[in-house]
Design a protein around this motif. Structure first.
Motif, PDB file in Angstrom:
ATOM      1  N   MET A  95       0.838  -1.195   0.000  1.00  0.00           N
ATOM      2  CA  MET A  95       0.000   0.000   0.000  1.00  0.00           C
ATOM      3  C   MET A  95       0.879   1.254   0.000  1.00  0.00           C
ATOM      4  SD  MET A  95      -3.241  -0.693  -0.011  1.00  0.00           S
ATOM      5  CE  MET A  95      -3.994   0.735   0.744  1.00  0.00           C
ATOM      6  N   PRO A  96       0.537   2.262  -0.814  1.00  0.00           N
ATOM      7  CA  PRO A  96       1.324   3.490  -0.811  1.00  0.00           C
ATOM      8  C   PRO A  96       1.137   4.249   0.499  1.00  0.00           C
ATOM      9  CG  PRO A  96      -0.660   3.741  -2.145  1.00  0.00           C
ATOM     10  CD  PRO A  96      -0.567   2.295  -1.762  1.00  0.00           C
ATOM     11  N   PRO A  97       2.102   5.092   0.861  1.00  0.00           N
ATOM     12  CA  PRO A  97       2.009   5.841   2.124  1.00  0.00           C
ATOM     13  C   PRO A  97       1.030   6.997   1.995  1.00  0.00           C
ATOM     14  CG  PRO A  97       4.005   6.435   0.945  1.00  0.00           C
ATOM     15  CD  PRO A  97       3.355   5.344   0.150  1.00  0.00           C
ATOM     16  N   THR A  98      -0.254   6.719   2.066  1.00  0.00           N
ATOM     17  CA  THR A  98      -1.266   7.756   1.886  1.00  0.00           C
ATOM     18  C   THR A  98      -1.587   8.463   3.202  1.00  0.00           C
ATOM     19  OG1 THR A  98      -3.052   6.153   2.189  1.00  0.00           O
ATOM     20  CG2 THR A  98      -2.334   6.593  -0.068  1.00  0.00           C
ATOM     21  N   VAL A  99      -1.905   9.732   3.067  1.00  0.00           N
ATOM     22  CA  VAL A  99      -2.348  10.557   4.193  1.00  0.00           C
ATOM     23  C   VAL A  99      -3.638  11.237   3.763  1.00  0.00           C
ATOM     24  CG1 VAL A  99      -1.846  12.551   5.644  1.00  0.00           C
ATOM     25  CG2 VAL A  99      -0.014  10.946   5.068  1.00  0.00           C
ATOM     26  N   ARG A 100      -4.650  11.202   4.605  1.00  0.00           N
ATOM     27  CA  ARG A 100      -5.922  11.844   4.281  1.00  0.00           C
ATOM     28  C   ARG A 100      -5.925  13.270   4.826  1.00  0.00           C
ATOM     29  NH1 ARG A 100     -11.402   8.534   4.552  1.00  0.00           N
ATOM     30  NH2 ARG A 100     -10.285   7.700   2.734  1.00  0.00           N
ATOM     31  N   ILE A 101      -6.235  14.220   3.941  1.00  0.00           N
ATOM     32  CA  ILE A 101      -6.309  15.621   4.335  1.00  0.00           C
ATOM     33  C   ILE A 101      -7.733  16.118   4.103  1.00  0.00           C
ATOM     34  CG2 ILE A 101      -3.881  15.992   3.774  1.00  0.00           C
ATOM     35  CD1 ILE A 101      -4.804  17.515   1.254  1.00  0.00           C
ATOM     36  N   ALA A 102      -8.088  17.193   4.808  1.00  0.00           N
ATOM     37  CA  ALA A 102      -9.417  17.785   4.650  1.00  0.00           C
ATOM     38  C   ALA A 102      -9.289  19.300   4.519  1.00  0.00           C
ATOM     39  CB  ALA A 102     -10.312  17.441   5.835  1.00  0.00           C
ATOM     40  N   LEU A 103     -10.084  19.867   3.624  1.00  0.00           N
ATOM     41  CA  LEU A 103     -10.164  21.316   3.452  1.00  0.00           C
ATOM     42  C   LEU A 103     -11.559  21.762   3.859  1.00  0.00           C
ATOM     43  CD1 LEU A 103      -8.425  21.686  -0.043  1.00  0.00           C
ATOM     44  CD2 LEU A 103      -7.379  21.721   2.238  1.00  0.00           C
ATOM     45  N   ALA A 104     -11.634  22.735   4.772  1.00  0.00           N
ATOM     46  CA  ALA A 104     -12.916  23.188   5.309  1.00  0.00           C
ATOM     47  C   ALA A 104     -13.458  24.320   4.448  1.00  0.00           C
ATOM     48  CB  ALA A 104     -12.759  23.633   6.758  1.00  0.00           C
ATOM     49  N   ALA A 109     -14.038  16.439  10.209  1.00  0.00           N
ATOM     50  CA  ALA A 109     -12.834  15.976   9.519  1.00  0.00           C
ATOM     51  C   ALA A 109     -12.263  14.736  10.197  1.00  0.00           C
ATOM     52  CB  ALA A 109     -11.797  17.087   9.470  1.00  0.00           C
ATOM     53  N   ALA A 110     -12.283  14.735  11.513  1.00  0.00           N
ATOM     54  CA  ALA A 110     -11.804  13.561  12.243  1.00  0.00           C
ATOM     55  C   ALA A 110     -12.693  12.353  11.979  1.00  0.00           C
ATOM     56  CB  ALA A 110     -11.747  13.870  13.739  1.00  0.00           C
ATOM     57  N   ALA A 111     -14.001  12.582  11.891  1.00  0.00           N
ATOM     58  CA  ALA A 111     -14.929  11.479  11.594  1.00  0.00           C
ATOM     59  C   ALA A 111     -14.677  10.897  10.203  1.00  0.00           C
ATOM     60  CB  ALA A 111     -16.368  11.971  11.702  1.00  0.00           C
ATOM     61  N   ILE A 140      -5.341  15.882   9.047  1.00  0.00           N
ATOM     62  CA  ILE A 140      -5.183  17.328   9.170  1.00  0.00           C
ATOM     63  C   ILE A 140      -6.338  17.995   8.453  1.00  0.00           C
ATOM     64  CG2 ILE A 140      -3.658  17.382   7.134  1.00  0.00           C
ATOM     65  CD1 ILE A 140      -2.236  19.793   8.446  1.00  0.00           C
ATOM     66  N   VAL A 141      -6.794  19.136   8.994  1.00  0.00           N
ATOM     67  CA  VAL A 141      -7.830  19.925   8.348  1.00  0.00           C
ATOM     68  C   VAL A 141      -7.338  21.366   8.270  1.00  0.00           C
ATOM     69  CG1 VAL A 141      -9.063  20.254  10.559  1.00  0.00           C
ATOM     70  CG2 VAL A 141     -10.253  20.648   8.385  1.00  0.00           C
ATOM     71  N   CYS A 142      -7.526  21.976   7.102  1.00  0.00           N
ATOM     72  CA  CYS A 142      -7.083  23.347   6.873  1.00  0.00           C
ATOM     73  C   CYS A 142      -8.285  24.235   6.585  1.00  0.00           C
ATOM     74  CB  CYS A 142      -6.092  23.388   5.709  1.00  0.00           C
ATOM     75  SG  CYS A 142      -5.383  25.027   5.398  1.00  0.00           S
ATOM     76  N   PHE A 143      -8.254  25.467   7.109  1.00  0.00           N
ATOM     77  CA  PHE A 143      -9.347  26.430   6.976  1.00  0.00           C
ATOM     78  C   PHE A 143      -8.953  27.577   6.049  1.00  0.00           C
ATOM     79  CE2 PHE A 143     -10.330  24.116  10.766  1.00  0.00           C
ATOM     80  CZ  PHE A 143     -11.716  24.100  10.834  1.00  0.00           C
ATOM     81  N   ALA A 164     -10.663  21.278  20.657  1.00  0.00           N
ATOM     82  CA  ALA A 164     -11.352  20.485  19.631  1.00  0.00           C
ATOM     83  C   ALA A 164     -10.370  19.575  18.900  1.00  0.00           C
ATOM     84  CB  ALA A 164     -12.056  21.414  18.646  1.00  0.00           C
ATOM     85  N   ALA A 165      -9.170  20.090  18.614  1.00  0.00           N
ATOM     86  CA  ALA A 165      -8.150  19.282  17.938  1.00  0.00           C
ATOM     87  C   ALA A 165      -7.744  18.091  18.795  1.00  0.00           C
ATOM     88  CB  ALA A 165      -6.937  20.147  17.613  1.00  0.00           C
ATOM     89  N   ALA A 166      -7.519  18.345  20.081  1.00  0.00           N
ATOM     90  CA  ALA A 166      -7.114  17.275  20.987  1.00  0.00           C
ATOM     91  C   ALA A 166      -8.219  16.234  21.154  1.00  0.00           C
ATOM     92  CB  ALA A 166      -6.727  17.861  22.341  1.00  0.00           C
ATOM     93  N   LYS A 167      -9.457  16.696  21.264  1.00  0.00           N
ATOM     94  CA  LYS A 167     -10.579  15.772  21.420  1.00  0.00           C
ATOM     95  C   LYS A 167     -10.725  14.880  20.193  1.00  0.00           C
ATOM     96  CE  LYS A 167     -15.563  15.666  22.330  1.00  0.00           C
ATOM     97  NZ  LYS A 167     -16.785  16.489  22.605  1.00  0.00           N
ATOM     98  N   ALA A 168     -10.496  15.462  19.016  1.00  0.00           N
ATOM     99  CA  ALA A 168     -10.664  14.716  17.770  1.00  0.00           C
ATOM    100  C   ALA A 168      -9.378  14.020  17.327  1.00  0.00           C
ATOM    101  CB  ALA A 168     -11.128  15.661  16.668  1.00  0.00           C
ATOM    102  N   ASN A 169      -8.266  14.352  17.972  1.00  0.00           N
ATOM    103  CA  ASN A 169      -6.956  13.791  17.612  1.00  0.00           C
ATOM    104  C   ASN A 169      -6.622  14.083  16.146  1.00  0.00           C
ATOM    105  OD1 ASN A 169      -4.523  12.384  18.066  1.00  0.00           O
ATOM    106  ND2 ASN A 169      -5.396  10.481  17.281  1.00  0.00           N
ATOM    107  N   ILE A 170      -6.675  15.368  15.791  1.00  0.00           N
ATOM    108  CA  ILE A 170      -6.409  15.789  14.418  1.00  0.00           C
ATOM    109  C   ILE A 170      -5.610  17.087  14.436  1.00  0.00           C
ATOM    110  CG2 ILE A 170      -8.608  17.024  14.239  1.00  0.00           C
ATOM    111  CD1 ILE A 170      -8.718  16.266  11.301  1.00  0.00           C
TER     112      ILE A 170
END
Length: 264
Positions: free
Chosen positions: A1-10, A32-34, A39-42, A75-81
């Motif tokens: 499997m390739p080293p994929t990372v999931r990112i989110a843009l808000a 985003a955590a769900a 990582i999520v960027c705004f 919120a970041a700590a609670k969601a671990n993101i």
């Protein structure tokens, strides 16, 4: 499997008030955590809202920002993101557009200020100084804010030459009466901006992840571009929500950025 990372843009609507910007950020972090993003960027200055003409954002308030950042950290700590929050801060008494990076445990990784302002911002914001690269888990990333990514490609190359696999590009681009309103990404009849997203990725062999506010008639939307300059994903115009993408970090070699021979 390739080293994929999931990112989110808000890709969110412009907040009605500074307080609502924080609440919206908290919701997007949880969403985003769900989606299992790391990582999520705004968008640019999402908290309290970008100080554009006719946006009616209240004067900068240091106490509000301090409390807002604490809530985002919780919120970041609670969601671990990890969170890259478009915001603003006071530097030597001057309001500077910035991105606050919060680690997944809620600690502060640091700030990336906007160094290159658009001429229209000169009476509203001050410019920061210095650039840095951040890390979260398997991902190394840089940040170029709005005008920097459009007009100053060296800001993206700087990060790519220092190992960034993706450069996040928080921006504010609002539809104005009479503007061209695209329905497809990179429309030849549109302005240069979305084509620039493709170039920033291809000319550096890294991912470029650009995030805008959601608005009807906006000339640009949020998008993720692969290291070969092809479009990986984009948010439908005017539609609020998260844009989630899996990126293959092994393909983000930074090859073309590393071959740049001019002195820095």
């Amino acid at each position: 499997m390739p080293p994929t990372v999931r990112i989110a843009l808000a890709n969110l609507r412009f907040p009605e008030t500074p307080e609502k910007s924080v609440a919206a950020a908290e919701r997007a972090i949880a969403e985003a955590a769900a989606e299992r993003a790391e990582i999520v960027c705004f968008p640019e200055c999402f908290v309290p809202g970008y100080r554009a003409k006719n946006r009616n954002v209240p004067p900068a308030n240091a106490e509000f920002l301090d409390q807002a950042w604490k809530r985002v950290a919780l919120a970041a700590a609670k969601a671990n993101i990890t969170v890259a929050l478009g915001t603003e801060r006071s530097v030597d008494g001057v309001v500077v557009p910035t991105v606050l990076v919060v680690n997944a445990d809620g600690t502060t990784a640091g700030f990336q200020d906007k160094v290159q302002l658009d001429p229209s911002e000169d009476d509203t914001y001050g410019a920061g100084s210095g650039r840095r690269v951040f890390e979260t888990g398997r991902l190394k990333f840089g940040i170029a804010i709005c005008h920097e990514g459009w007009r100053y490609p060296e800001t993206v190359r700087w990060a790519a030459r220092r190992g960034a696999q993706v450069v996040f590009h928080p921006h504010f681009h609002w539809g104005e009466p009479g503007d061209y309103s695209p329905s497809t990404f990179g429309d030849p009849a549109n302005s240069f901006h979305e084509k620039a997203m493709l170039c920033r990725a291809a000319e550096n062999t890294v991912y470029f992840a650009s995030v805008n506010y959601a608005s009807e008639g906006s000339p640009t939307t949020s998008a993720v571009v692969a290291p070969d300059g092809t479009l990986l994903a984009y948010q439908p115009y005017g539609r609020e929500g998260l844009l989630v993408a899996d990126i293959d970090t092994a393909s983000a070699t930074g090859l073309l950025a590393s071959r740049y021979k001019a002195a820095e």
